[in-house]
Design an enzyme around this catalytic site. Structure first.
Site, PDB file in Angstrom:
ATOM      1  N   ASP A  96       0.835  -1.206   0.000  1.00 41.72           N
ATOM      2  CA  ASP A  96       0.000   0.000   0.000  1.00 41.72           C
ATOM      3  C   ASP A  96       0.869   1.254   0.000  1.00 41.72           C
ATOM      4  O   ASP A  96       2.064   1.214  -0.363  1.00 41.72           O
ATOM      5  CB  ASP A  96      -0.971  -0.057   1.203  1.00 41.72           C
ATOM      6  CG  ASP A  96      -2.280   0.674   0.953  1.00 41.72           C
ATOM      7  OD1 ASP A  96      -2.293   1.911   1.056  1.00 41.72           O
ATOM      8  OD2 ASP A  96      -3.291   0.011   0.655  1.00 41.72           O
ATOM      9  N   ASP A  97       0.317   2.343   0.410  1.00 39.31           N
ATOM     10  CA  ASP A  97       0.931   3.669   0.380  1.00 39.31           C
ATOM     11  C   ASP A  97       2.335   3.666   1.001  1.00 39.31           C
ATOM     12  O   ASP A  97       2.594   2.942   1.963  1.00 39.31           O
ATOM     13  CB  ASP A  97       0.011   4.598   1.191  1.00 39.31           C
ATOM     14  CG  ASP A  97       0.251   6.053   0.902  1.00 39.31           C
ATOM     15  OD1 ASP A  97       1.225   6.363   0.213  1.00 39.31           O
ATOM     16  OD2 ASP A  97      -0.557   6.865   1.379  1.00 39.31           O
ATOM     17  N   LYS A 130      -4.040  -1.252  -6.531  1.00 35.03           N
ATOM     18  CA  LYS A 130      -5.075  -0.586  -5.723  1.00 35.03           C
ATOM     19  C   LYS A 130      -5.012   0.894  -6.087  1.00 35.03           C
ATOM     20  O   LYS A 130      -3.996   1.545  -5.875  1.00 35.03           O
ATOM     21  CB  LYS A 130      -4.812  -0.799  -4.235  1.00 35.03           C
ATOM     22  CG  LYS A 130      -5.834  -0.095  -3.339  1.00 35.03           C
ATOM     23  CD  LYS A 130      -5.566  -0.397  -1.877  1.00 35.03           C
ATOM     24  CE  LYS A 130      -6.464   0.398  -0.959  1.00 35.03           C
ATOM     25  NZ  LYS A 130      -6.093   0.213   0.456  1.00 35.03           N
ATOM     26  N   ASN A 134      -7.945  10.270  -2.525  1.00 33.62           N
ATOM     27  CA  ASN A 134      -8.219  10.671  -1.143  1.00 33.62           C
ATOM     28  C   ASN A 134      -8.554  12.140  -0.921  1.00 33.62           C
ATOM     29  O   ASN A 134      -8.292  12.668   0.151  1.00 33.62           O
ATOM     30  CB  ASN A 134      -7.013  10.303  -0.265  1.00 33.62           C
ATOM     31  CG  ASN A 134      -6.933   8.813  -0.051  1.00 33.62           C
ATOM     32  OD1 ASN A 134      -7.894   8.191   0.374  1.00 33.62           O
ATOM     33  ND2 ASN A 134      -5.794   8.218  -0.383  1.00 33.62           N
ATOM     34  N   CYS A 164     -10.625   2.370  -5.078  1.00 36.21           N
ATOM     35  CA  CYS A 164     -10.689   2.822  -3.687  1.00 36.21           C
ATOM     36  C   CYS A 164     -10.707   4.349  -3.697  1.00 36.21           C
ATOM     37  O   CYS A 164     -10.047   4.979  -4.527  1.00 36.21           O
ATOM     38  CB  CYS A 164      -9.455   2.302  -2.953  1.00 36.21           C
ATOM     39  SG  CYS A 164      -9.258   2.958  -1.288  1.00 36.21           S
ATOM     40  N   ARG A 192      -5.423  16.413   2.960  1.00 39.06           N
ATOM     41  CA  ARG A 192      -4.384  15.410   3.172  1.00 39.06           C
ATOM     42  C   ARG A 192      -3.108  15.843   2.431  1.00 39.06           C
ATOM     43  O   ARG A 192      -2.441  15.035   1.786  1.00 39.06           O
ATOM     44  CB  ARG A 192      -4.844  14.044   2.660  1.00 39.06           C
ATOM     45  CG  ARG A 192      -4.322  12.891   3.489  1.00 39.06           C
ATOM     46  CD  ARG A 192      -4.548  11.552   2.801  1.00 39.06           C
ATOM     47  NE  ARG A 192      -4.121  10.456   3.654  1.00 39.06           N
ATOM     48  CZ  ARG A 192      -3.670   9.316   3.229  1.00 39.06           C
ATOM     49  NH1 ARG A 192      -3.580   9.071   1.940  1.00 39.06           N
ATOM     50  NH2 ARG A 192      -3.296   8.380   4.069  1.00 39.06           N
ATOM     51  N   ASP A 241     -12.826   2.219   4.638  1.00 42.13           N
ATOM     52  CA  ASP A 241     -11.632   2.136   5.479  1.00 42.13           C
ATOM     53  C   ASP A 241     -11.991   1.648   6.873  1.00 42.13           C
ATOM     54  O   ASP A 241     -11.120   1.500   7.714  1.00 42.13           O
ATOM     55  CB  ASP A 241     -10.962   3.511   5.574  1.00 42.13           C
ATOM     56  CG  ASP A 241      -9.936   3.688   4.476  1.00 42.13           C
ATOM     57  OD1 ASP A 241      -9.713   2.730   3.721  1.00 42.13           O
ATOM     58  OD2 ASP A 241      -9.360   4.786   4.378  1.00 42.13           O
ATOM     59  N   ASP A 285      -6.227   4.511  -5.531  1.00 42.38           N
ATOM     60  CA  ASP A 285      -6.845   5.281  -4.448  1.00 42.38           C
ATOM     61  C   ASP A 285      -7.150   6.709  -4.905  1.00 42.38           C
ATOM     62  O   ASP A 285      -6.621   7.186  -5.928  1.00 42.38           O
ATOM     63  CB  ASP A 285      -5.867   5.294  -3.259  1.00 42.38           C
ATOM     64  CG  ASP A 285      -6.555   5.426  -1.915  1.00 42.38           C
ATOM     65  OD1 ASP A 285      -7.723   5.816  -1.894  1.00 42.38           O
ATOM     66  OD2 ASP A 285      -5.897   5.151  -0.892  1.00 42.38           O
TER      67      ASP A 285
HETATM   68  C1  DGJ Z   1      -7.016   5.446   1.917  1.00 48.17           C
HETATM   69  C2  DGJ Z   1      -7.401   4.024   1.629  1.00 48.17           C
HETATM   70  O1  DGJ Z   1      -8.773   3.864   1.741  1.00 48.17           O
HETATM   71  C3  DGJ Z   1      -6.626   3.114   2.574  1.00 48.17           C
HETATM   72  O2  DGJ Z   1      -7.039   1.789   2.406  1.00 48.17           O
HETATM   73  C4  DGJ Z   1      -5.162   3.279   2.321  1.00 48.17           C
HETATM   74  O3  DGJ Z   1      -4.841   2.803   1.047  1.00 48.17           O
HETATM   75  C5  DGJ Z   1      -4.774   4.730   2.489  1.00 48.17           C
HETATM   76  N1  DGJ Z   1      -5.602   5.611   1.710  1.00 48.17           N
HETATM   77  C6  DGJ Z   1      -3.339   4.942   2.106  1.00 48.17           C
HETATM   78  O4  DGJ Z   1      -2.997   6.249   2.121  1.00 48.17           O
END
Ligand code: DGJ
Length: 733
Positions: A367-368, A477, A481, A527, A444, A549, A479
């Site tokens: 992941d990140d 994945k 945000n 996501c 963020r 999440d 994302d």
């Molecule tokens: C938000 C995602 O929903 C999480 O699962 C994760 O990937 C974080 N971002 C990582 O920054």
């Protein structure tokens, strides 16, 4: 079945499965809605149109050109602004004279086999033998605007898709201010409305409310479909339950700003609509150009909410995503986010992978935090190259080491974003969405890249392609945000700034289209801070979505229950996480957590290296069990039985497509004192068939569906039961 034209009545009857949708070209000019519901044997119902409208005023002008012809009260298929219909319009177009008005009149129709493509947009599609499409052609003579209304009806389910194409046939440019995907006027609406509302960590909670006179609309103005409201709603009768009653579901194959809902007039006629949100939307249509609205999807069932959901599930499983993973088993994933957050390196990831491989997990997703110099969320988005301090053997080396354990390797990206602290931003500060002279608000610590611009789309395609070609990466994945603010683009002239938000979505679809075609063997997961962009538009490209999440099993009961109203469980990833849970700080047993995830797309999100040998052993048992039931849960028909929104109990079941076996899950999250003994009544079985549970008991279908399956009573929180039944054929009882 299909599309029938009743020439004498100028009526089109669209039918499939147990559903009819009937519209009439009134006075050979205006498409009017007559009926959507359970299949009618006789669609010749012209008389019905005028019957409730025999008001003196209304019938004073009987011909469309008569100045006394009033548009108010009539049940339109695609209502327009500017004439005498004062309910919310589906279309608002401004001509060269600056006036906002159109009056589209019927010109003709075509009936096509299968579905039609929507250029640049995702859509539910159909092969020739599965559906028929009606194309109605309408025209406003003064604007020289042609509108094509498309209706595709699916043979098996009677599900209907709608969209509109607007063409400028004139010499002057037109300005579209509003162009919804569909509108229809349903008569006499004693309806309740169901919607999926929430926020981060509380996605897709079911809200049910009574509709009154006035407007009840859901919307997103955040640039994406949003946590707050999902682009889905259902209209139901007061009596409608999961198993019985009318349920009219509406959703949109689109991932940007939307407006959806109902406007009830004083006669309780309900105008039902969905489409691109008209707020800060505009589209300049030059001579010869066309504009295509996103596609709306309509699912009706008289068998309650489960009936409606089954039709959505069938469409989204079989007629949306087209790639390699459509019907392929989805791997069991371990994701590093809740296991390590930003704190990992090659060695720690490998240790996690070793434990995971032993426990039967099939894919590790990093992941990140693997790129640029990202150790927290303040930097590096856009700089898609490895952090060599954390990954000295690069992604290639890490992927090889993970592969050597017999596992696949996947990677997180947030491609649409840029951190102000990044090489990308330092080189291209104009590439983000912004308005010169105004502040660039950060969420963020990040900004949106301006995907309406070709060079930005190309940058994302190239940088992701480089990474995906540099190592053996089997999963992405993807994302997202933050939400869009200060919506401005340096790539657009002032008169087109209101096109940005839609152009952004079109740009995103282009990028996803290229990447998924270029890397057909990569499984993409959608996501957006959890489930903020869980919609059919994204599902056309990415066949699974991280629904929230919030990985707490108790919370997941509601989230997954609500999500399943529109989206199939295999498209919903559900990970078993640590206890105490990181979001809710709640402790739950490992078995209970697994039981909540099994009926969906199972994965893990915890640090296996911190778990005891017994716990790892349990996880091995879980993955072994999941692999056994995977074809059934990922390919079966899902039904909700008991709602967590109504009490402390939840139940749902999955029936195999051939109906020879099924699984039932029952959960009680928190115990109440001296609870009643209950039976869970099942659904979707054959009344006369007999089914044997794994422990040996045999039940008839009618017994399971009417008397129900007795729940073993047990005190304590987080109790669950699970049954696996197989159909017994040819046994004489
Ligand atoms: C938000 C995602 O929903 C999480 O699962 C994760 O990937 C974080 N971002 C990582 O920054």
């Amino acid at each position: 079945m299909g599309i029938e034209f009743l020439k004498n009545e100028n009526i089109f009857h669209l039918s499939g499965g147990d559903v009819s949708y009937i519209l009439k070209i009134y006075k050979n000019a205006f498409p009017m809605h007559l009926y959507w519901g359970k299949r009618l044997s006789d669609p010749a119902i012209s008389w019905y149109l005028e019957a409730p409208y025999r008001r003196k005023k209304l019938l004073e002008g009987t011909e469309p050109d008569d100045p006394m012809f009033l548009h108010e009260f009539w049940p339109y298929e695609y209502p327009e602004y500017g004439m005498s219909d004062y309910r919310p319009a589906a279309l608002e177009v401004v001509g060269q004279d600056g006036c906002c008005i159109s009056e589209l009149r019927y010109e003709g129709y075509e009936i096509l086999e299968g579905s039609v493509e929507l250029p640049g947009l995702p859509s539910v599609w159909a092969e020739k033998e599965d559906a028929q499409t009606l194309k109605l052609i309408l025209k406003d003579q003064i604007l020289q605007l042609q509108a094509e209304l498309y209706y595709t009806v699916f043979e098996k389910t009677g599900a209907i898709t709608r969209h509109t194409v607007l063409k400028n046939l004139g010499k002057d440019s037109l300005k579209i201010k509003k162009a919804l995907s569909m509108s229809l006027d349903m008569k006499h609406a004693p309806y309740e409305m169901l919607q999926l509302s929430g926020t981060a960590l509380r996605e897709h909670w079911i809200e049910r409310r009574k509709l009154g006179i006035g407007e009840t609309y859901l919307e997103s103005t955040r640039g994406i479909s949003s946590h707050q409201e999902n682009p889905f709603f259902a209209l139901v009768e007061k009596e409608t339950t999961e198993q019985n009653g009318d349920a009219y579901g509406v959703t949109l194959v689109y991932s940007g700003n939307f407006l959806a809902g109902v406007s009830c007039d004083m006669y309780r006629s309900a105008r039902v609509q969905i489409g691109i949100h008209p707020g800060n939307f505009g589209w300049r249509l030059e001579a010869g150009e066309e504009f295509v609205t996103p596609q709306a999807v309509l699912s009706y069932s008289q068998k309650g909410l489960n009936g409606m959901s089954s039709k959505f599930h069938d469409l989204f499983l079989n007629h949306l995503y087209k790639g390699k993973f459509q019907h392929a088993p989805r791997p069991i994933v371990i994701n590093t986010w809740e296991a390590a957050y930003f704190n990992f390196d090659h060695q720690t990831v490998l240790e996690l992978a070793k434990k995971a491989a032993k426990a039967g997990i099939e894919m590790l997703v990093l992941d990140d935090g693997w790129f640029g110099h990202r150790d927290d969320d303040t930097t590096s988005l856009g700089d898609w190259f490895e952090n060599s301090r954390k990954l000295p053997k690069e992604l290639k080396g890490l992927a090889e080491d993970v592969n050597a354990l017999g596992m696949q390797f996947g990677l997180w990206f947030e491609p649409e974003m840029v951190s102000p602290d990044s090489e990308l931003y330092r080189n291209h500060p104009d590439w983000c969405i912004h308005i010169n002279g105004r502040k660039r608000s950060q969420w963020r610590h990040q900004l949106y890249l301006d995907l309406s611009r070709k060079e930005v789309q190309d940058y994302i395609i190239d940088s992701l392609s480089n990474v995906l070609s540099s190592a053996n990466i089997s999963y992405v994945k993807w994302d997202c945000n933050r939400r869009i603010s200060e919506p401005g683009s340096e790539g657009l002239p002032p008169e087109r700034q209101d096109e940005l938000l839609h152009r952004y979505v079109l740009g995103l679809y282009h990028v996803m289209d290229v990447l998924t075609k270029r890397f057909p063997d990569v499984l993409f997961e959608n996501c957006a801070s959890g489930g903020a962009r869980m919609d059919a538009g994204m599902m056309y490209y990415f066949p699974q979505t991280w629904a929230s999440d919030n990985s707490d099993a108790v919370c997941r009961l509601k989230i997954q229950y609500g999500t399943s109203l529109c989206y199939p469980p295999v498209m919903t990833t559900s990970h078993i996480s640590a206890s105490p849970n990181h979001q809710m700080l709640r402790q739950t047993p490992l078995d209970f957590r697994a039981a909540v995830s099994y009926p969906f797309n199972l994965g893990y999100e915890l640090n296996l290296c911190k778990m005891s040998d017994e716990e790892i052993e349990k996880i091995s048992e879980q993955t072994a069990l999941y692999k056994k039931i995977r074809p059934l849960v990922q390919g079966g028909k899902f039904y909700r039985l008991l709602s967590p929104f109504e009490g402390n109990q939840t139940a749902w079941m999955t029936v195999s497509q051939d109906e020879t076996e099924f699984l039932v899950w029952y959960y009680k999250d928190f115990a109440d004192p001296e609870e009643a003994y209950i039976n869970v009544r099942l659904t979707g079985l054959e009344e006369k068939a007999h089914y044997q549970a794994e422990e040996g008991n045999v039940y008839s279908g009618d017994m399971l569906m009417n008397l129900g399956l007795p729940i073993q009573w047990k005190n304590g929180d987080c109790f669950y039961q699970m049954w696996h039944f197989k159909r017994l054929d040819g046994i004489d009882f």
